[in-house]
Design a protein around this motif. Sequence first.
Motif, PDB file in Angstrom:
ATOM      1  N   UNK A  97       0.680  -1.268  -0.007  1.00 47.90           N
ATOM      2  CA  UNK A  97       0.058  -0.011  -0.042  1.00 47.90           C
ATOM      3  C   UNK A  97       0.894   1.054   0.166  1.00 47.90           C
ATOM      4  N   UNK A  98       0.327   2.269  -0.319  1.00 45.82           N
ATOM      5  CA  UNK A  98       1.049   3.695  -0.165  1.00 45.82           C
ATOM      6  C   UNK A  98      -0.050   4.684   0.096  1.00 45.82           C
ATOM      7  N   UNK A 156       8.274   1.945   4.179  1.00 47.68           N
ATOM      8  CA  UNK A 156       9.220   3.243   4.172  1.00 47.68           C
ATOM      9  C   UNK A 156       8.254   4.197   4.934  1.00 47.68           C
ATOM     10  N   UNK A 157       8.708   4.917   5.656  1.00 45.04           N
ATOM     11  CA  UNK A 157       7.844   6.155   6.458  1.00 45.04           C
ATOM     12  C   UNK A 157       8.748   7.377   6.008  1.00 45.04           C
ATOM     13  N   UNK A 158       8.152   8.435   5.397  1.00 47.49           N
ATOM     14  CA  UNK A 158       9.097   9.588   5.302  1.00 47.49           C
ATOM     15  C   UNK A 158       8.250  10.949   5.935  1.00 47.49           C
ATOM     16  N   UNK A 192      -8.804   6.409   9.314  1.00 47.00           N
ATOM     17  CA  UNK A 192      -7.373   6.598   8.567  1.00 47.00           C
ATOM     18  C   UNK A 192      -6.940   5.857   7.474  1.00 47.00           C
ATOM     19  N   UNK A 193      -5.997   6.349   7.002  1.00 48.38           N
ATOM     20  CA  UNK A 193      -5.217   5.698   5.697  1.00 48.38           C
ATOM     21  C   UNK A 193      -4.618   4.419   5.906  1.00 48.38           C
ATOM     22  N   UNK A 194      -4.083   4.643   7.176  1.00 50.32           N
ATOM     23  CA  UNK A 194      -3.068   3.477   7.568  1.00 50.32           C
ATOM     24  C   UNK A 194      -3.144   3.498   8.944  1.00 50.32           C
ATOM     25  N   UNK A 195      -2.531   2.321   9.686  1.00 50.86           N
ATOM     26  CA  UNK A 195      -2.367   2.160  10.932  1.00 50.86           C
ATOM     27  C   UNK A 195      -1.098   1.393  11.057  1.00 50.86           C
ATOM     28  N   UNK A 253       3.164  13.052   6.618  1.00 48.10           N
ATOM     29  CA  UNK A 253       4.239  11.843   6.523  1.00 48.10           C
ATOM     30  C   UNK A 253       3.590  11.284   5.147  1.00 48.10           C
ATOM     31  N   UNK A 254       4.429  10.285   4.561  1.00 42.18           N
ATOM     32  CA  UNK A 254       3.976   9.499   3.527  1.00 42.18           C
ATOM     33  C   UNK A 254       4.541   8.163   3.791  1.00 42.18           C
ATOM     34  N   UNK A 255       3.862   7.139   3.116  1.00 37.34           N
ATOM     35  CA  UNK A 255       4.416   5.866   3.340  1.00 37.34           C
ATOM     36  C   UNK A 255       4.508   4.947   2.033  1.00 37.34           C
ATOM     37  N   UNK A 256       5.039   4.084   1.802  1.00 36.06           N
ATOM     38  CA  UNK A 256       5.334   3.074   0.718  1.00 36.06           C
ATOM     39  C   UNK A 256       5.729   1.705   1.241  1.00 36.06           C
ATOM     40  N   UNK A 257       4.640   0.860   1.044  1.00 34.70           N
ATOM     41  CA  UNK A 257       4.887  -0.563   1.692  1.00 34.70           C
ATOM     42  C   UNK A 257       4.891  -1.517   0.221  1.00 34.70           C
ATOM     43  N   UNK A 258       5.919  -2.328   0.539  1.00 35.19           N
ATOM     44  CA  UNK A 258       5.840  -3.507  -0.418  1.00 35.19           C
ATOM     45  C   UNK A 258       5.852  -4.817   0.218  1.00 35.19           C
TER      46      UNK A 258
END
Length: 357
Positions: free
Chosen positions: A204-205, A332-334, A263-266, A322-327
Amino acid sequence: MTPDINPSRRQLLQMLALGAGAGILQGCSSMSSPAQPSQASLRLYLTACSGIVPEKQRQLALPRLAHAGFSLENAAALNRVYQRFSGTDTERLSDLQTLLDQPQWPQLIMAGRGGYGAMRLLPRLDLARLGARLKESRSLLIGYSDFCAIQLALLAKSGAGSFAGPMLGDFGSATPNAYAINEFIAGISTPQRSLRIAGSQPQARGEGIFWGGNLSVLSSLAGTPYLPDIKGGLLFLEDVGEQPYRVERMLQQLHLAGVLGKQKAIFLGDFSMQRHVDVYDPHYNFDAVVAELRRISGVPVFTGLPFGHIAAKTTMPLGFPARFQAEGDGVTLQFLDYPTVDASAIQIPALLAERPI
């Protein structure tokens, strides 16, 4: 799950210096005349808004911080004792309210410890003025555990962000944690910082306000005006000393209050689940809690965030974008657009010395 952190060049240089620096400091600690504190570069204002700060932690943390280059303010507040609190409600309230009379705020404001007591202060705190001054000064308010009640209330009432990070007790450990110390310095001084969490994660991102804290405290604020109403946020949670069914019950409370679905993510930090067996079902564990959380929330749930009541904790902006990208192999959290300080003069080896100089 072990976090996989990509250190910056500055962090790598600092880590290389730790071994030599710690040895020098140990040698200095055995000298008959104590070393003088280094020239202070950062004002650090200390608060005691919750439980009693143990004397041993004060004795170890305060000299470490002073010799590392922090100019300590309001340290006397850490000595207060009233019932189970670090002072009466009025005394603990004054730690933050007094700041309103200061023309120039310190760069850092740090909680002494958690426990319980911060929630009692919320109705009497001038949260709007405190939040406005916090944003204007770009000071960093730092803490976690019970202190997140104040951090969340400031975010809810004024939109002011803060930092989820170590408290005085973390610097007062008999053996300071090198990862936590380096993460603290990097967290307060590095813009646009990234955090990599290795391990199997859902793909997810997204982007949103990164917010949250201790699950017990956060759930206790549900239904009050002190819980931020964050839509499309990135919610992080941690807790300690709770059995799996109690963790799920608090998550269900947030679900029924409509918090989780917004929320968009937890992101889940440490819950000390390996030390607790469910009293009703010994086979009901953290994995079962995570599965139920994914079911009821309907949003991506990531585990392994290196934060909570653990020695090896990171430091993260709270209430900022913040933004996240999950594979498949990690996420990764920025962190974006948060205030920082110049910590280049801070002597990290002094914070890691087993015996303060």
